[in-house]
Design an enzyme around this catalytic site. Structure first.
Site, PDB file in Angstrom:
ATOM      1  N   ASN A  89      -6.181   3.731  10.457  1.00  0.00           N
ATOM      2  CA  ASN A  89      -5.506   2.278  10.819  1.00  0.00           C
ATOM      3  C   ASN A  89      -5.436   2.470  12.479  1.00  0.00           C
ATOM      4  O   ASN A  89      -5.197   1.497  12.897  1.00  0.00           O
ATOM      5  CB  ASN A  89      -4.267   2.458  10.270  1.00  0.00           C
ATOM      6  CG  ASN A  89      -3.389   3.724   9.806  1.00  0.00           C
ATOM      7  OD1 ASN A  89      -3.689   4.623   9.223  1.00  0.00           O
ATOM      8  ND2 ASN A  89      -2.302   3.724  10.612  1.00  0.00           N
ATOM      9  N   CYS A  93       7.456   6.460  19.245  1.00  0.00           N
ATOM     10  CA  CYS A  93       8.943   6.840  19.810  1.00  0.00           C
ATOM     11  C   CYS A  93       9.817   7.207  18.562  1.00  0.00           C
ATOM     12  O   CYS A  93      10.160   6.542  17.791  1.00  0.00           O
ATOM     13  CB  CYS A  93       9.673   5.463  20.333  1.00  0.00           C
ATOM     14  SG  CYS A  93       9.483   5.190  22.025  1.00  0.00           S
ATOM     15  N   ALA A 129       0.835  -1.246   0.015  1.00  0.00           N
ATOM     16  CA  ALA A 129       0.118  -0.206  -0.047  1.00  0.00           C
ATOM     17  C   ALA A 129       0.825   1.233   0.050  1.00  0.00           C
ATOM     18  O   ALA A 129       0.518   2.465  -0.420  1.00  0.00           O
ATOM     19  CB  ALA A 129      -0.894  -0.052   1.219  1.00  0.00           C
ATOM     20  N   THR A 130       2.011   1.259   0.474  1.00  0.00           N
ATOM     21  CA  THR A 130       2.905   2.325   0.469  1.00  0.00           C
ATOM     22  C   THR A 130       3.166   2.678  -0.894  1.00  0.00           C
ATOM     23  O   THR A 130       3.085   4.064  -1.390  1.00  0.00           O
ATOM     24  CB  THR A 130       4.085   1.977   1.477  1.00  0.00           C
ATOM     25  OG1 THR A 130       3.882   1.815   2.618  1.00  0.00           O
ATOM     26  CG2 THR A 130       5.112   3.437   1.390  1.00  0.00           C
TER      27      THR A 130
HETATM   28  C1  LIG Z   1      -0.466  -0.681   6.376  1.00  0.00           C
HETATM   29  C2  LIG Z   1      -1.299   0.444   5.807  1.00  0.00           C
HETATM   30  C3  LIG Z   1      -0.337   1.100   4.706  1.00  0.00           C
HETATM   31  C4  LIG Z   1       1.121   0.563   4.256  1.00  0.00           C
HETATM   32  O1  LIG Z   1       1.001  -0.607   3.719  1.00  0.00           O
HETATM   33  P1  LIG Z   1       2.207  -1.648   3.213  1.00  0.00           P
HETATM   34  O2  LIG Z   1       1.747  -2.537   2.447  1.00  0.00           O
HETATM   35  O3  LIG Z   1       2.676  -1.966   4.510  1.00  0.00           O
HETATM   36  O4  LIG Z   1       3.306  -0.724   2.528  1.00  0.00           O
HETATM   37  C5  LIG Z   1      -0.964   2.184   4.154  1.00  0.00           C
HETATM   38  N1  LIG Z   1      -2.127   2.796   4.447  1.00  0.00           N
HETATM   39  C6  LIG Z   1      -2.708   2.134   5.602  1.00  0.00           C
HETATM   40  C7  LIG Z   1      -4.143   2.744   5.783  1.00  0.00           C
HETATM   41  C8  LIG Z   1      -2.118   1.140   6.337  1.00  0.00           C
HETATM   42  O5  LIG Z   1      -2.949   0.567   7.100  1.00  0.00           O
END
Ligand SMILES: *Cc1c(COP(=O)(O)O)cnc(C)c1O
Length: 414
Positions: free
Chosen positions: A154, A337, A73-74
């Site tokens: 999140n 932290c 997602a990043t």
């Molecule tokens: C975990 C998360 C991400 C990042 O996802 P990755 O696959 O770990 O890069 C981005 N946005 C939200 C809302 C998330 O919970």
């Protein structure tokens, strides 16, 4: 009781054994490169990838060819925001997002501001974490090219009014992206009903593998185009080059398929566990405050502030660092932290929660493999830990004696 209890499902999830089973053949027997057009190894890999596109598209109401595979997602958030900002820079340079977005959005926006590619409006949220769609409308200018608002948060689990924002975006002809990572596979999603044009998700938050995610990009009505952020062999319709992670893609799709089939049941079960945890804790302790929305929130999210304690001390009491003989409980605190200091969560800050209460917050993230027995045990440990810490707290003493601690509660919801 188990030696370790995991209640941090917003950070990541264990892989479902059925997902692993689906992935295994693609590490060895079916190891082909999905871009190899000359032989059956490549064809089989491509077939698996395309089947996976169908499954994922089916979960969100999109078309298979609109799914772009990438690392998570990043990367998906980066490609959506930077890809639109760069491709449409001649149309405008203004982006609207919200203060409580994931860092993958916020830091991407900051990078675009630093490079003077875009100007960004960070909308405030109300005390429950919701963006006001009317404020989105008011923020729109002739230069606005993209709105990005997450589906569910999140940290606090708050679900945003995405379809309302989607209607405004459509009316104004502005692209709308949602980081759906926390809602994907957990709440029903239909990209047309929501009115979104781009959607980000990842495998490891839905019992799939880490390192594999997707960006869904609308192809018609309107067609969204992106400037690629990774150049190479022109994979994924030129939007994301690189050899596809076939086993990861198969795993993500299997996880999506299971999520769809079991969504309603799982929602009920996880919701009941969360309510049980909340009832036990709040039934036994005073001065506990819920962060986020009371009803429009993810079933597995419980974010509580325990006044007069330090979230970090509480974490130590729960995670086994204080007493290694007790089962270790994995939860998160609302403080991050950073090198030397303890910064309260920017999400809680945006809700107007004062620093003191933000420091006392704990995020419980419940999911597929949690049991009632675990919930009862965690509730018991939390209750005894909070009571122990409050006995040591002069502030708690003062409050019990009726001394006004107004400043302490700046912004708290009573
Ligand atoms: C975990 C998360 C991400 C990042 O996802 P990755 O696959 O770990 O890069 C981005 N946005 C939200 C809302 C998330 O919970």
């Amino acid at each position: 009781m188990k030696r370790r209890i995991y209640m941090d499902y917003h950070a990541t999830t264990p892989m479902d054994p059925r997902v692993l089973e689906a992935m295994l053949p693609y590490f060895q027997d079916e190891f082909g490169n999905a871009a190899s057009r000359n032989h059956c190894f490549g064809w089989e890999a491509e077939r698996a990838v395309d089947r996976s596109r169908e499954i994922v598209a089916d979960l969100i109401g999109g078309k298979a060819k609109e799914v772009i595979w990438l690392s998570g997602a990043t990367e998906s958030d980066n490609l959506a925001v930077k890809g639109v900002a760069e491709f449409y820079k001649d149309k405008g340079n203004h982006i609207i997002t919200a203060a409580t977005e994931h860092k993958a959005i916020l830091d991407t926006c900051k990078a675009l501001e630093r490079k003077k590619v875009a100007r960004v409006t960070y909308l405030p949220v109300d005390e429950r974490g919701r963006v006001d769609p009317e404020q989105v409308r008011e923020a729109i200018t002739d230069e606005t090219i993209l709105i990005s608002v997450m589906l569910a948060n999140n940290e606090i689990g708050t679900i945003q009014p995405i379809s309302e924002i989607g209607r405004i975006a459509k009316e104004k002809g502005i692209f709308f992206h949602t980081d759906a990572t926390q809602g994907f596979g957990k709440i029903p999603i239909d990209v047309d009903e929501l009115g979104v044009d781009l959607l980000s998700a990842t495998g490891h938050k839905i019992y799939g593998p880490k390192g594999c995610g997707l960006l869904w990009v609308r192809s018609r009505g309107p067609r969204v185009r992106l400037t690629a952020q990774i150049d190479g062999g022109g994979h994924e319709r030129g939007m994301r080059s690189g050899t596809l992670n076939v086993s990861g893609i198969v795993g993500l799709a299997r996880a999506a398929e299971l999520a769809k089939a079991e969504m309603a049941d799982e929602h009920r079960r996880v919701f009941a566990l969360r309510e049980r945890l909340n009832a036990k804790i709040t039934g036994e302790l005073d001065e506990v405050y819920l962060n986020g929305h009371p009803t429009d929130r993810l079933a597995g999210n419980l974010n509580l502030s325990f006044a007069y304690i330090e979230g970090e001390s509480m974490l130590m009491g729960l995670n086994g660092s204080a007493d290694p003989d007790l089962p270790a409980i994995a939860v998160s605190s609302g403080s991050a932290c950073t090198s030397a200091t303890l910064e309260p969560s920017y999400v809680l800050k945006a809700l107007g929660v004062g620093d003191e209460l933000a420091h006392t917050s704990i995020r419980f993230g419940l999911g597929r493999f949690n049991t009632e027995e675990e919930v009862d045990y965690v509730a018991e440990r939390v209750i005894s830990e909070v009571k122990r810490l409050r006995e040591l707290s002069p502030l708690y003493e003062m409050a019990k004696e009726g001394i006004d601690l107004k400043d302490y509660f700046a912004g708290a919801q009573h």
